[in-house]
Motif scaffolding. Structure first.
Motif, PDB file in Angstrom:
ATOM      1  N   ASN A  86       0.807  -1.218   0.000  1.00  0.00           N
ATOM      2  CA  ASN A  86       0.000   0.000   0.000  1.00  0.00           C
ATOM      3  C   ASN A  86       0.840   1.268   0.000  1.00  0.00           C
ATOM      4  O   ASN A  86       0.346   2.338  -0.370  1.00  0.00           O
ATOM      5  CB  ASN A  86      -0.964  -0.025   1.186  1.00  0.00           C
ATOM      6  CG  ASN A  86      -2.103  -1.009   0.982  1.00  0.00           C
ATOM      7  OD1 ASN A  86      -2.527  -1.242  -0.147  1.00  0.00           O
ATOM      8  ND2 ASN A  86      -2.590  -1.599   2.063  1.00  0.00           N
ATOM      9  N   ASN A  87       2.120   1.148   0.371  1.00  0.00           N
ATOM     10  CA  ASN A  87       3.041   2.281   0.286  1.00  0.00           C
ATOM     11  C   ASN A  87       3.656   2.419  -1.105  1.00  0.00           C
ATOM     12  O   ASN A  87       4.446   3.335  -1.342  1.00  0.00           O
ATOM     13  CB  ASN A  87       4.163   2.132   1.325  1.00  0.00           C
ATOM     14  CG  ASN A  87       3.681   2.420   2.729  1.00  0.00           C
ATOM     15  OD1 ASN A  87       2.681   3.105   2.931  1.00  0.00           O
ATOM     16  ND2 ASN A  87       4.392   1.891   3.724  1.00  0.00           N
ATOM     17  N   GLY A  88       3.307   1.515  -2.013  1.00  0.00           N
ATOM     18  CA  GLY A  88       3.780   1.610  -3.378  1.00  0.00           C
ATOM     19  C   GLY A  88       5.125   0.978  -3.631  1.00  0.00           C
ATOM     20  O   GLY A  88       5.750   1.232  -4.667  1.00  0.00           O
ATOM     21  N   ASN A  89       5.597   0.133  -2.725  1.00  0.00           N
ATOM     22  CA  ASN A  89       6.908  -0.496  -2.904  1.00  0.00           C
ATOM     23  C   ASN A  89       6.908  -1.548  -4.005  1.00  0.00           C
ATOM     24  O   ASN A  89       7.967  -1.891  -4.524  1.00  0.00           O
ATOM     25  CB  ASN A  89       7.375  -1.135  -1.596  1.00  0.00           C
ATOM     26  CG  ASN A  89       7.725  -0.092  -0.546  1.00  0.00           C
ATOM     27  OD1 ASN A  89       7.791   1.092  -0.852  1.00  0.00           O
ATOM     28  ND2 ASN A  89       7.944  -0.540   0.673  1.00  0.00           N
ATOM     29  N   PHE A  90       5.735  -2.093  -4.307  1.00  0.00           N
ATOM     30  CA  PHE A  90       5.590  -3.037  -5.408  1.00  0.00           C
ATOM     31  C   PHE A  90       4.139  -3.029  -5.852  1.00  0.00           C
ATOM     32  O   PHE A  90       3.278  -2.441  -5.187  1.00  0.00           O
ATOM     33  CB  PHE A  90       6.058  -4.451  -5.036  1.00  0.00           C
ATOM     34  CG  PHE A  90       5.872  -4.820  -3.587  1.00  0.00           C
ATOM     35  CD1 PHE A  90       4.647  -5.250  -3.117  1.00  0.00           C
ATOM     36  CD2 PHE A  90       6.925  -4.719  -2.692  1.00  0.00           C
ATOM     37  CE1 PHE A  90       4.468  -5.586  -1.788  1.00  0.00           C
ATOM     38  CE2 PHE A  90       6.759  -5.050  -1.351  1.00  0.00           C
ATOM     39  CZ  PHE A  90       5.529  -5.486  -0.900  1.00  0.00           C
ATOM     40  N   ARG A  91       3.860  -3.688  -6.971  1.00  0.00           N
ATOM     41  CA  ARG A  91       2.526  -3.620  -7.591  1.00  0.00           C
ATOM     42  C   ARG A  91       1.578  -4.663  -7.020  1.00  0.00           C
ATOM     43  O   ARG A  91       0.368  -4.402  -6.869  1.00  0.00           O
ATOM     44  CB  ARG A  91       2.668  -3.830  -9.106  1.00  0.00           C
ATOM     45  CG  ARG A  91       1.366  -3.635  -9.917  1.00  0.00           C
ATOM     46  CD  ARG A  91       1.009  -2.185 -10.055  1.00  0.00           C
ATOM     47  NE  ARG A  91      -0.206  -1.969 -10.795  1.00  0.00           N
ATOM     48  CZ  ARG A  91      -0.272  -1.773 -12.114  1.00  0.00           C
ATOM     49  NH1 ARG A  91       0.829  -1.813 -12.855  1.00  0.00           N
ATOM     50  NH2 ARG A  91      -1.422  -1.531 -12.694  1.00  0.00           N
ATOM     51  N   VAL A  92       2.094  -5.861  -6.733  1.00  0.00           N
ATOM     52  CA  VAL A  92       1.256  -6.952  -6.234  1.00  0.00           C
ATOM     53  C   VAL A  92       2.030  -7.732  -5.182  1.00  0.00           C
ATOM     54  O   VAL A  92       3.253  -7.618  -5.064  1.00  0.00           O
ATOM     55  CB  VAL A  92       0.810  -7.915  -7.362  1.00  0.00           C
ATOM     56  CG1 VAL A  92       0.025  -7.187  -8.433  1.00  0.00           C
ATOM     57  CG2 VAL A  92       2.011  -8.644  -7.965  1.00  0.00           C
ATOM     58  N   ILE A  93       1.292  -8.543  -4.424  1.00  0.00           N
ATOM     59  CA  ILE A  93       1.891  -9.527  -3.524  1.00  0.00           C
ATOM     60  C   ILE A  93       1.608 -10.899  -4.085  1.00  0.00           C
ATOM     61  O   ILE A  93       0.463 -11.238  -4.390  1.00  0.00           O
ATOM     62  CB  ILE A  93       1.294  -9.438  -2.100  1.00  0.00           C
ATOM     63  CG1 ILE A  93       1.631  -8.095  -1.451  1.00  0.00           C
ATOM     64  CG2 ILE A  93       1.794 -10.592  -1.230  1.00  0.00           C
ATOM     65  CD1 ILE A  93       0.862  -7.847  -0.158  1.00  0.00           C
ATOM     66  N   MET A  94       2.653 -11.694  -4.213  1.00  0.00           N
ATOM     67  CA  MET A  94       2.499 -13.087  -4.615  1.00  0.00           C
ATOM     68  C   MET A  94       3.411 -13.887  -3.700  1.00  0.00           C
ATOM     69  O   MET A  94       4.599 -14.057  -3.967  1.00  0.00           O
ATOM     70  CB  MET A  94       2.864 -13.276  -6.081  1.00  0.00           C
ATOM     71  CG  MET A  94       2.274 -14.520  -6.703  1.00  0.00           C
ATOM     72  SD  MET A  94       2.366 -14.447  -8.511  1.00  0.00           S
ATOM     73  CE  MET A  94       1.580 -16.019  -8.892  1.00  0.00           C
ATOM     74  N   SER A  95       2.830 -14.368  -2.592  1.00  0.00           N
ATOM     75  CA  SER A  95       3.668 -14.923  -1.528  1.00  0.00           C
ATOM     76  C   SER A  95       2.892 -15.936  -0.704  1.00  0.00           C
ATOM     77  O   SER A  95       2.915 -15.883   0.528  1.00  0.00           O
ATOM     78  CB  SER A  95       4.179 -13.775  -0.639  1.00  0.00           C
ATOM     79  OG  SER A  95       5.166 -14.206   0.255  1.00  0.00           O
TER      80      SER A  95
END
Length: 280
Positions: A86-95
């Protein structure tokens, strides 16, 4: 077993691992994927340093093959992965992230792509033979996971008579079990199975009458929960989420999902079966 190889040209996968400290920039055309590494067999490095895993291969099938996008994995701690998204460090989470109501208040999820169970791993020659034996002991979990939440629920059932040690990454929890610092590890079934397959001194706690998984083809080990994984997006990224859902459907329809799945999970007798979801 032969593993799919995913390195393509300018439109291909960037399967390299970047540091979270460098992740503040926006995508610039590259889909940045936040992931907690290592979490074998979903995302982990070989001894030679190659990033592989079920999520890694599925990301290539979705982003590289279906969407023709470049992408890269960004290592981040699981307990801070949603704020980092949500801080914009990446586009998606895949984990290997479980879809649940608490997380859905902060992010939007793709369609489910994997079914998992919270399970209990114990020492083979230890004194834990059933769930009730965990009363008064210490269990090891990973911070911020549904395994930690399942342990907290178990502690409530035991009227507080359970100690929970939470580790930044799952290898720390496994080490605690092996060093007799914990009586059990509570974690996803496939990740527990991967560890158990490589360590003959640990086993799953066998299923009891109140196992969460029911119906046909249930695993032989005890299940505390039944969960589904999803790819997480910021809540203002609806168009991209739909694109990914369409791509995920294409991966299923083409048979690529089954191909990737078969490379990481055995399906006989529920040994490492992730219970592949058929949700679209």
């Amino acid at each position: 077993m032969h593993r799919r190889t995913f390195l393509r040209g300018s439109a291909g996968a960037i399967a390299g691992l970047t540091l979270a400290s460098n992740a503040s920039a926006q995508d610039g055309g590259v889909v940045r994927i936040g992931s907690d590494i290592p979490y074998r067999p979903f995302e982990y490095r070989t001894t030679g340093g190659e990033l592989i895993g079920f999520d890694v291969d599925l990301a290539e099938a979705i982003f590289g093959e279906e969407l023709n996008r470049e992408y890269e994995f960004v290592q981040t701690s699981f307990d801070t992965i949603i704020p980092s998204l949500n801080n914009g460090n990446f586009r998606v989470i895949m984990s290997a992230m479980t879809i649940n109501d608490e997380r859905a208040q902060q992010v939007d999820f793709s369609d489910p792509y994997f079914t998992a169970y919270q399970t209990i791993l114990v020492l083979r020659n230890g004194n834990i033979d059933q769930v009730a034996d965990l009363q008064g002991t210490t269990v090891a979990v990973q911070k911020g996971t549904t395994g930690e939440a399942a342990a907290q629920e178990l502690r409530r059932e035991f009227n507080g008579n359970l100690t929970i040690d939470s580790y930044d990454q799952i290898p720390g929890a496994f080490s605690a079990l092996g060093n007799n610092q914990a009586a059990a590890v509570i974690n996803d079934n496939t990740v527990n199975a991967e560890f158990a397959n490589q360590n003959e001194n640990v086993v799953f706690l066998e299923a009891e009458e109140d196992s969460a998984a029911t119906g046909e083809d249930v695993p032989p080990y005890h299940t505390l929960t039944v969960e589904e994984y999803g790819i997480a997006f910021r809540q203002d990224d609806d168009q991209f989420r739909q694109q990914v859902n369409d791509a995920l459907a294409g991966v299923r329809e083409s048979g690529t999902y089954d191909e990737i799945y078969s490379e990481y999970f055995q399906t006989a007798n529920g040994t490492t079966d992730g219970g592949m979801t058929t949700s679209g």
